[in-house]
Design a protein around this motif. Structure first.
Motif, short mmCIF file in Angstrom:
data_model
loop_
_atom_site.label_atom_id
_atom_site.label_comp_id
_atom_site.label_asym_id
_atom_site.label_seq_id
_atom_site.Cartn_x
_atom_site.Cartn_y
_atom_site.Cartn_z
N ALA A 1 13.85 15.10 65.80
CA ALA A 1 12.62 14.95 66.58
C ALA A 1 12.46 16.18 67.46
O ALA A 1 11.36 16.76 67.55
CB ALA A 1 12.68 13.69 67.43
N TYR A 2 13.53 16.60 68.08
CA TYR A 2 13.50 17.81 68.92
C TYR A 2 13.10 19.03 68.09
O TYR A 2 12.21 19.81 68.48
CB TYR A 2 14.89 18.01 69.54
N ILE A 3 13.73 19.20 66.92
CA ILE A 3 13.42 20.36 66.07
C ILE A 3 11.98 20.30 65.57
O ILE A 3 11.23 21.29 65.66
CB ILE A 3 14.40 20.43 64.89
N ASN A 4 11.57 19.15 65.06
CA ASN A 4 10.22 19.04 64.51
C ASN A 4 9.14 19.18 65.58
O ASN A 4 8.05 19.70 65.31
CB ASN A 4 10.05 17.72 63.76
N PHE A 5 9.42 18.72 66.80
CA PHE A 5 8.43 18.88 67.86
C PHE A 5 8.30 20.35 68.28
O PHE A 5 7.20 20.81 68.60
CB PHE A 5 8.78 18.02 69.07
N LEU A 6 9.40 21.09 68.25
CA LEU A 6 9.30 22.52 68.48
C LEU A 6 8.46 23.18 67.38
O LEU A 6 7.60 24.03 67.65
CB LEU A 6 10.69 23.16 68.52
N LEU A 7 8.71 22.76 66.14
CA LEU A 7 7.99 23.35 65.01
C LEU A 7 6.51 23.00 65.04
O LEU A 7 5.65 23.88 64.84
CB LEU A 7 8.61 22.88 63.69
N VAL A 8 6.20 21.74 65.29
CA VAL A 8 4.78 21.36 65.32
C VAL A 8 4.10 21.95 66.56
O VAL A 8 2.89 22.22 66.54
CB VAL A 8 4.60 19.83 65.25
N GLY A 9 4.88 22.19 67.62
CA GLY A 9 4.33 22.88 68.78
C GLY A 9 3.89 24.29 68.42
O GLY A 9 2.83 24.77 68.85
N ILE A 10 4.71 24.97 67.58
CA ILE A 10 4.33 26.31 67.11
C ILE A 10 3.08 26.21 66.24
O ILE A 10 2.15 27.03 66.37
CB ILE A 10 5.51 26.92 66.31
N TYR A 11 3.04 25.20 65.39
CA TYR A 11 1.87 25.01 64.53
C TYR A 11 0.61 24.77 65.36
O TYR A 11 -0.44 25.37 65.12
CB TYR A 11 2.11 23.83 63.58
N ILE A 12 0.71 23.91 66.37
CA ILE A 12 -0.44 23.62 67.23
C ILE A 12 -0.90 24.87 67.96
O ILE A 12 -2.10 25.14 68.09
CB ILE A 12 -0.10 22.49 68.22
N LEU A 13 0.08 25.66 68.42
CA LEU A 13 -0.26 26.89 69.14
C LEU A 13 -1.08 27.83 68.24
O LEU A 13 -2.10 28.38 68.67
CB LEU A 13 1.02 27.58 69.61
N PHE A 14 -0.64 27.99 66.99
CA PHE A 14 -1.41 28.82 66.06
C PHE A 14 -2.78 28.22 65.80
O PHE A 14 -3.80 28.94 65.72
CB PHE A 14 -0.64 28.96 64.74
N ARG A 15 -2.82 26.89 65.65
CA ARG A 15 -4.11 26.24 65.33
C ARG A 15 -5.12 26.35 66.46
O ARG A 15 -6.33 26.45 66.22
CB ARG A 15 -3.87 24.76 64.99
N LEU A 16 -4.63 26.34 67.69
CA LEU A 16 -5.55 26.45 68.81
C LEU A 16 -6.26 27.81 68.82
O LEU A 16 -7.38 27.94 69.33
CB LEU A 16 -4.81 26.22 70.13
N PHE A 17 -5.59 28.81 68.23
CA PHE A 17 -6.18 30.15 68.20
C PHE A 17 -6.76 30.51 66.84
O PHE A 17 -7.37 31.56 66.68
CB PHE A 17 -5.14 31.20 68.62
N ILE A 18 -6.54 29.63 65.86
CA ILE A 18 -7.15 29.82 64.55
C ILE A 18 -7.89 28.55 64.18
O ILE A 18 -7.39 27.71 63.41
CB ILE A 18 -6.10 30.18 63.47
N PRO A 19 -9.07 28.32 64.72
CA PRO A 19 -9.82 27.11 64.38
C PRO A 19 -10.29 27.16 62.93
O PRO A 19 -10.71 28.21 62.44
CB PRO A 19 -11.00 27.13 65.36
N LEU A 20 -10.20 26.01 62.26
CA LEU A 20 -10.59 25.94 60.85
C LEU A 20 -11.91 25.22 60.64
O LEU A 20 -12.47 25.26 59.55
CB LEU A 20 -9.50 25.26 60.02
N THR A 21 -12.38 24.53 61.67
CA THR A 21 -13.66 23.80 61.57
C THR A 21 -14.46 24.03 62.84
O THR A 21 -13.94 24.50 63.86
CB THR A 21 -13.42 22.28 61.37
#
Length: 861
Positions: free
Chosen positions: A208-228
């Motif tokens: 959970a700790y590892i995946n939350f760090l990973l999805v946090g990185i994903y969210i960070l990229f998504r906030l600056f790369i909007p797809l819709t």
């Protein structure tokens, strides 16, 4: 118009791909070889499955006296399988097979047999879920399945599954978290994210700790790369993420909180080596043990027109960031809880690579002939750089050849696809990639795991043979059990270095191996009593160093030794024999529960040697209290009666220089005491060589010590070793320079042990039922306290004659309670730490989550 297919078609293809990807291990299964690591796989994964299956199907969910000296399995094994959703779903299926007579009662061999099938089913789900996530992001159907294959059919999946099976479950939850992220960003629907967070918190706190760090990185990229166009209000999205995360934590709290407590209550010496920010290259194109990037991903990274597509740009940039992070031991330390660097998170790179490939396959028409040649040249240049600049790179006809063939085949396929129709191009490239993934997966299984990891040795003969579950030992165990009633007794026996042998062979032993263990027991071994385990290593405890007092105190009634081992503890007599082993019985076993009037203060005993602490436990009870306590008497100190003689060594001012192949010092006692007894030899020993482990022998007793740069070193250098009483104590070490200080010797005549063993036990009745222990004790000696051989940990509660009382930490690592004069009915009950408030939190969070999700749905309507 993009053709849509029903979900069962995708699931069927996922299952077929998973079967093909497991080709080598499925073939090995037909040959009686299993998908389990020879070390942790057989020493932890299979035994823990066996233990937990028996517990859960017998209605015991929280505690086991069969795990070491006793442990809260729900919390301490949450790192492994006790809360693993995949394992929990497996149990009812296996139980049904057992109840219908289709299989015998599952044992370790059964779980080893089942491993490859569980893995194939898990991979099928990983493929299906990941493909659905990519499809949701508007990537076409078949490219999505191909991208999912890059993620699921990876070397790290097989590495995780074989060596640490529960690691592979993380492959399931990462794409669910990504799906939840996309649902919030695209549709403002938090349900999937809430579900994924809840599952992650419940399933395994570590990942959970590892995946939350990973999805946090994903969210960070998504906030600056909007797809819709619906992703403009970042603040609102962040609030939704945080709200869903908090509610999800609440839902998973019933598992997560007890597990985290167990982790915090564990003891592992801090990692003391330097952790560099960057390290020499790990060759992720040719030979990495963790991840080999597909050539198509590298090729697409240099197709610069693709970056105009936001979806490709997202996954490509995340993949590049992941590759850079992989080169940093510091990052891997962060992912491992700021401890020793461990490369366990790189499946995130495979996920990003899969996303980039899936989105890139749909844009082949945008690649020009000129652009292709530039891309191919840059890709070839990168492969050449990785080969030339890696000092460890060696050309291997099979491994390197497979990579080069993949590069050439991929490049050719892309070139050919440019000359075909828009629909045929992606299919050609995807077909080549799928073939390479399956071929490489099977190569990885064969070369990296079966051969390099010695997994080819894991077969039925090993698991049922003398090196793991020895039939000769089992026959002796049956004879021991036949001599006993239902009382609690323990047997010291361990197969080699497999500390969980008692679980495998179904007896209550004196050893355990787990990444999370009861801190009080570890301190009992490492610091309080300085018990040598004959092998220095973290995450383990084993044996009692042949110290008779300790055997008697923890009800170590039997030991099994090889026929050529004559170093037997005091008070043990031979009772059984086989061709290669002898069984000895302890004549001085003390009761499971003992009363005490003399109270000794734990802090005051720290100033005295381990033998004095043993006597304190024999004469009374040791409490972690501020009360004054009984006076402490130290007897048997004979240090001054010994003289030192150098043997192939020089010893001066605490520095020992061993000049021969082996050497050291002799401690000579000119006037030894007649009669039975033992010597306790205490000293501090530090090796000045950083990278060399060594064996230490004191007379016939041999123990091994780790090198200073080993990640498994305990850094516990204060040793107390027991040897039979004799006129000369020989301390021997290999050639080298050591600090040997604080040398003391004590004589133990066992007067205290013999006296206590002769006392009549006040235990009138004893019932042990998993997490409940009931003792009927006749306190006719007017003792103030009672101690019991139950390892102390938060979670135990007690009543004495129906009145709730505090559970005290007694004798360093066990439980104690105040008692009354006369008859006492003491009931100890165990629940995981903070279980009731965690359960209430989870129930409330479920209702809050349902209300919140439906309220948001109503608001959108």
């Amino acid at each position: 118009m993009v053709k849509k297919y029903p979900s069962w078609v995708l699931l069927a293809f996922s299952f077929a791909l998973a079967i093909l990807a497991h080709g080598v291990f499925l073939y090995q299964w037909t040959q009686g070889q299993y998908m389990a690591g020879i070390n942790d796989g057989l020493s932890q994964m299979m035994p823990f499955k066996h233990l937990l299956y028996e517990q859960y199907t017998n209605g015991e969910f929280f505690y086991s006296f069969d795990f070491g000296l006793g442990a809260g399995t729900f919390s301490e094994l949450a790192y492994y399988f006790s809360t693993s959703i995949v394992f929990l779903l497996t149990i009812p299926f296996v139980w049904f097979l057992e109840m219908t007579g289709l299989i015998d009662a599952p044992d370790v061999l059964f779980w080893a047999n089942a491993a490859v099938f569980i893995s194939a089913l898990r991979m099928s789900l990983v493929l299906f879920i990941t493909a659905r996530v990519f499809i949701y992001t508007k990537i076409p159907y078949w490219p999505s399945l191909i991208g999912a294959s890059v993620y699921a059919i990876s070397g790290m999946y097989f590495r995780h599954t074989v060596y640490w099976e529960f690691f592979a479950d993380a492959f399931l939850w990462l794409p669910l978290l990504v799906l939840g992220t996309e649902k919030i960003l695209r549709e403002q629907k938090p349900g999937w994210f809430l579900l994924a967070v809840s599952i992650s918190f419940f399933d395994n706190f570590y990942f959970a700790y590892i995946n939350f760090l990973l999805v946090g990185i994903y969210i960070l990229f998504r906030l600056f790369i909007p797809l819709t166009d619906a992703e403009k209000d970042r603040k609102k999205k962040i609030i939704t993420f945080l709200t869903a995360g908090v509610i999800g934590f609440g839902i998973g709290a019933v598992s997560f909180i007890p597990a985290v407590y167990a982790y915090l209550n564990n003891h592992r010496p801090p990692f003391q080596q330097d952790i560099p920010i960057f390290e020499p290259i790990d060759n992720i194109l040719y030979s990495s043990r963790y991840i080999i990037l597909p050539a198509l991903f590298v090729l697409f990274l240099f197709t610069f027109r693709f970056y105009r597509n936001k979806t490709f740009r997202l996954f490509a940039l995340i993949g590049i960031a992941g590759v850079l992070m992989h080169l940093s031991p510091l990052v891997s330390s962060i992912f491992n809880g700021f401890s020793a660097p461990q490369y366990r998170w790189e499946y995130f790179i495979s996920f990003a690579a899969g996303g980039a490939i899936a989105s890139g396959l749909g844009m082949l028409s945008k690649m020009s002939q000129r652009g292709f040649f530039i891309t191919a040249a840059l890709t070839g240049f990168i492969y050449a750089i990785y080969a030339l600049l890696d000092p460890a790179f060696e050309f291997d006809w099979v491994e390197t050849g497979l990579v080069i063939v993949s590069l050439l085949a991929t490049t050719t396929a892309v070139w050919a696809a440019l000359h075909f129709s828009e629909n045929m191009g992606p299919k050609i490239i995807g077909g080549v990639l799928i073939v390479w993934l399956i071929v490489f997966a099977n190569f990885y299984q064969s070369e990296k795991i079966l051969e390099m990891g010695d997994v080819w040795e894991v077969n039925k003969e090993l698991i049922t043979g003398e090196d793991y579950d020895d039939p000769e030992i089992n026959r002796l165990l049956e004879e021991i059990h036949a001599r006993e009633n239902d009382g609690m007794y323990r047997i010291e026996w361990m197969q080699g270095v497999r500390n969980n042998t008692p679980i495998v062979q179904d007896f209550q032993g004196l050893s355990a191996y787990s990444s999370i263990l009861n801190q009080n027991l570890l301190y009992f071994y490492l610091y309080d009593l300085e018990i040598d385990m004959q092998r220095e290593s973290v995450s383990r405890y084993a044996t009692l160093g042949n110290r008779a007092n300790l055997f008697s105190l923890v009800r170590g009634k039997y030991i099994i030794r090889s026929t050529d081992d004559t170093n037997i503890p005091y008070g043990f007599t031979e009772i059984l024999a086989s061709e290669n082993y002898l069984v000895y019985e302890n004549e001085n076993v003390l009761p499971f529960a003992r009363g005490a009037t003399e109270v000794y203060q734990e802090d005051k005993l720290t100033m005295h040697p381990p033998l004095a602490r043993e006597h304190a436990m024999l004469n009374g009870i040791v409490l972690d209290t501020e009360e004054e306590g009984s006076p402490i008497q130290v007897t048997g100190d004979i240090t001054s009666k010994f003289t030192i003689e150098e043997k192939m060594a020089r010893y001066e001012d605490g520095v020992l220089e061993v000049t021969g192949e082996t050497g050291g010092i002799d401690l000579v006692w000119a006037d030894p005491t007649d009669g039975p007894g033992d010597l306790y030899v205490s000293f501090k020993l530090v090796n000045t060589a950083a990278d060399e482990g060594f064996d230490l022998s004191v007379n016939d007793y041999v123990t091994s010590r780790k090198s200073n740069d080993s990640v498994y070193k305990t850094y516990v250098d204060d040793l107390t070793l027991r040897v039979p009483s004799q006129e000369k104590v020989r301390i021997r070490l290999p050639e080298g320079r050591y600090f040997l200080t604080e040398l003391q010797l004590f004589e133990e005549d066992y007067e205290a042990l013999n006296r206590e063993a002769a006392e009549t036990s006040g235990v009138q009745d004893l019932k042990i039922d998993g997490s409940k222990v009931e003792i009927l004790y006749d306190n006719d000696q007017r003792d103030e306290y009672l101690s019991a051989v139950i390892p102390y940990e938060l979670g135990w509660s007690a009543t004495v004659n129906g009145v709730k009382t505090d559970v005290l930490k007694a004798n360093y690592a066990f439980v104690g309670v105040p008692i009354e004069e006369g008859e006492n009915r003491i009931i100890f009950s165990y629940r995981p730490p903070f279980f009731v408030p965690s359960l209430i939190t989870s129930i409330l969070a479920i209702f809050i989550g349902i209300f919140w999700v439906f309220r948001r749905k109503s608001a959108r309507q």
